[in-house]
Design a protein around this motif. Structure first.
Motif, PDB file in Angstrom:
ATOM      1  N   PHE A 297      34.965  39.712  36.023  1.00 13.07           N
ATOM      2  CA  PHE A 297      35.452  38.482  36.688  1.00 13.07           C
ATOM      3  C   PHE A 297      35.254  37.172  35.634  1.00 13.07           C
ATOM      4  O   PHE A 297      34.319  37.186  35.214  1.00 13.07           O
ATOM      5  N   GLU A 298      36.477  36.290  35.654  1.00  9.52           N
ATOM      6  CA  GLU A 298      36.321  35.286  34.898  1.00  9.52           C
ATOM      7  C   GLU A 298      36.893  33.975  35.614  1.00  9.52           C
ATOM      8  O   GLU A 298      37.967  34.095  36.107  1.00  9.52           O
ATOM      9  N   TYR A 299      36.069  32.965  35.694  1.00 11.38           N
ATOM     10  CA  TYR A 299      36.549  32.054  36.710  1.00 11.38           C
ATOM     11  C   TYR A 299      37.799  31.292  36.316  1.00 11.38           C
ATOM     12  O   TYR A 299      38.706  31.148  36.897  1.00 11.38           O
ATOM     13  N   ASP A 300      37.835  30.964  34.846  1.00 13.81           N
ATOM     14  CA  ASP A 300      39.006  30.138  34.482  1.00 13.81           C
ATOM     15  C   ASP A 300      40.210  31.164  34.605  1.00 13.81           C
ATOM     16  O   ASP A 300      41.254  30.511  35.045  1.00 13.81           O
ATOM     17  N   ALA A 301      40.338  32.372  34.381  1.00 13.42           N
ATOM     18  CA  ALA A 301      41.286  33.018  34.432  1.00 13.42           C
ATOM     19  C   ALA A 301      41.916  33.284  35.873  1.00 13.42           C
ATOM     20  O   ALA A 301      43.159  33.233  36.142  1.00 13.42           O
ATOM     21  N   CYS A 302      40.880  33.410  36.712  1.00 18.14           N
ATOM     22  CA  CYS A 302      41.197  33.426  38.109  1.00 18.14           C
ATOM     23  C   CYS A 302      41.695  32.245  38.710  1.00 18.14           C
ATOM     24  O   CYS A 302      43.058  32.003  39.491  1.00 18.14           O
ATOM     25  N   PHE A 303      41.219  30.927  38.363  1.00 20.27           N
ATOM     26  CA  PHE A 303      41.757  29.760  38.730  1.00 20.27           C
ATOM     27  C   PHE A 303      43.100  29.355  38.187  1.00 20.27           C
ATOM     28  O   PHE A 303      43.952  28.960  38.927  1.00 20.27           O
ATOM     29  N   ASN A 304      43.340  29.684  37.061  1.00 27.06           N
ATOM     30  CA  ASN A 304      44.827  29.549  36.592  1.00 27.06           C
ATOM     31  C   ASN A 304      45.831  30.448  36.970  1.00 27.06           C
ATOM     32  O   ASN A 304      46.903  29.959  36.933  1.00 27.06           O
ATOM     33  N   ARG A 305      45.379  31.715  37.577  1.00 32.56           N
ATOM     34  CA  ARG A 305      46.473  32.294  38.302  1.00 32.56           C
ATOM     35  C   ARG A 305      47.060  31.870  39.478  1.00 32.56           C
ATOM     36  O   ARG A 305      48.207  32.135  39.653  1.00 32.56           O
TER      37      ARG A 305
END
Length: 305
Positions: A297-305
């Motif tokens: 899990f990566e916070y930035d990738a999830c947030f930008n989704r």
């Protein structure tokens, strides 16, 4: 009753032969597969019925009564259904090759009865060695453990409402159950006390259609009357419905100025307003799902989704 067409029967036979030929597969894996195949059979023969069936036991109860299923076939398929449920829910349930053969025989007998297609020789040969014990297994009486009361799932076969003039208000539910056997009678009384406490179960028949599945608690036996029971003062009867409502949406129908069941429907026609709280809630839910399922899990990738 809809027929099980030859192509469906042959497909089921092929699946069963594949199960038996698959190396390393145990009885604990095969027997639940037999139950799934049995459900396919009963779904096929009841596909033209307009009523709702909440479970396989409800379909079987309906078919037994309305289609005049032979008694021995009903005993065999009931054994398969009940035993397979036990295998799934009780991890330490003892199993043997005889149990496997018995369940397979019951399933093939059902396929053959509803389709007219004979069971292939390979399948018949697989149970031939164990067949002398089948009658004893199929007709073994299911005896409940000794308890002061029971909690059970039941399929309603028939409802009787006696003349209320000469007797205390009540109705009688004739049900098929796994725990206590078939065609047991459960009397539901008006259990209200003088102070107003207690529940009136005498009118439950007004919202219980035939072949519906119910879950009922605090069921007690009558002394010396086999197959007759009554719902106690603390009994709860839960009807398995075919739809679900959000508890929040149900609660919103209760307002300070009174209850209005139409509010739930009215809200569906109202324009939805997207609020900050909704966006934050969706974002938080999405991140929790990602954290639980994605080890990288990566916070930035999830947030930008």
């Amino acid at each position: 009753m809809s027929a099980l067409i030859p192509q469906q029967a042959q497909l089921l036979y092929d699946k069963l032969e594949e199960l038996l030929r698959q190396e390393g597969l145990t009885e604990r894996e095969r027997i639940p597969a037999y139950r799934r195949a049995l459900e396919e059979v009963y779904r096929a023969i009841t596909q033209d019925e307009k009523r709702y069936f909440g479970s396989l036991s409800a379909r079987m109860a309906f078919a037994r009564t309305e289609y005049k299923i032979p008694t021995n076939l009903h005993h065999q398929t009931t054994h398969l259904r009940v035993f397979a449920n036990k295998v799934v829910h009780e991890g330490d349930c003892p199993l043997s090759a005889t149990d496997d053969a018995c369940c397979l025989y019951a399933l093939c007998h059902a396929i053959e009865h509803f389709s007219g297609e004979p069971t292939p020789k390979f399948l018949r040969d697989s149970w031939e060695h164990y067949q002398d014990r089948f009658e004893e297994i199929f007709h073994a009486k299911r005896r409940p453990k000794t308890k002061p009361s029971y909690r059970l799932r039941a399929v309603i076969q028939h409802i009787y409402v006696p003349d209320q003039v000469h007797t205390k208000a009540h109705c009688v539910l004739y049900c098929d159950t796994d725990e206590l056997g078939n065609n047991i009678a459960i009397k539901c009384w008006d259990n209200r006390r003088e102070d107003g406490s207690g529940a009136d179960l005498s009118r439950v028949h007004e919202f219980l259609p035939l072949y519906s599945t119910i879950f009922i608690t605090d069921v007690k036996p009558y002394d010396g009357r086999e197959g007759e029971y009554y719902a106690g003062e603390r009994s709860l009867i839960v009807l398995e419905s075919d739809y679900l409502l959000e508890a929040k949406e149900l609660a919103e129908c209760s307002q300070y100025d009174g209850d209005n069941p139409l509010l739930h429907l009215l809200k569906r026609f109202a324009k939805t307003e997207v609020t900050d709280s909704m966006l934050l809630g969706n974002l938080a839910g999405q991140m929790l799902d990602a954290i639980a399922t994605d080890p990288d899990f990566e916070y930035d990738a999830c947030f930008n989704r």
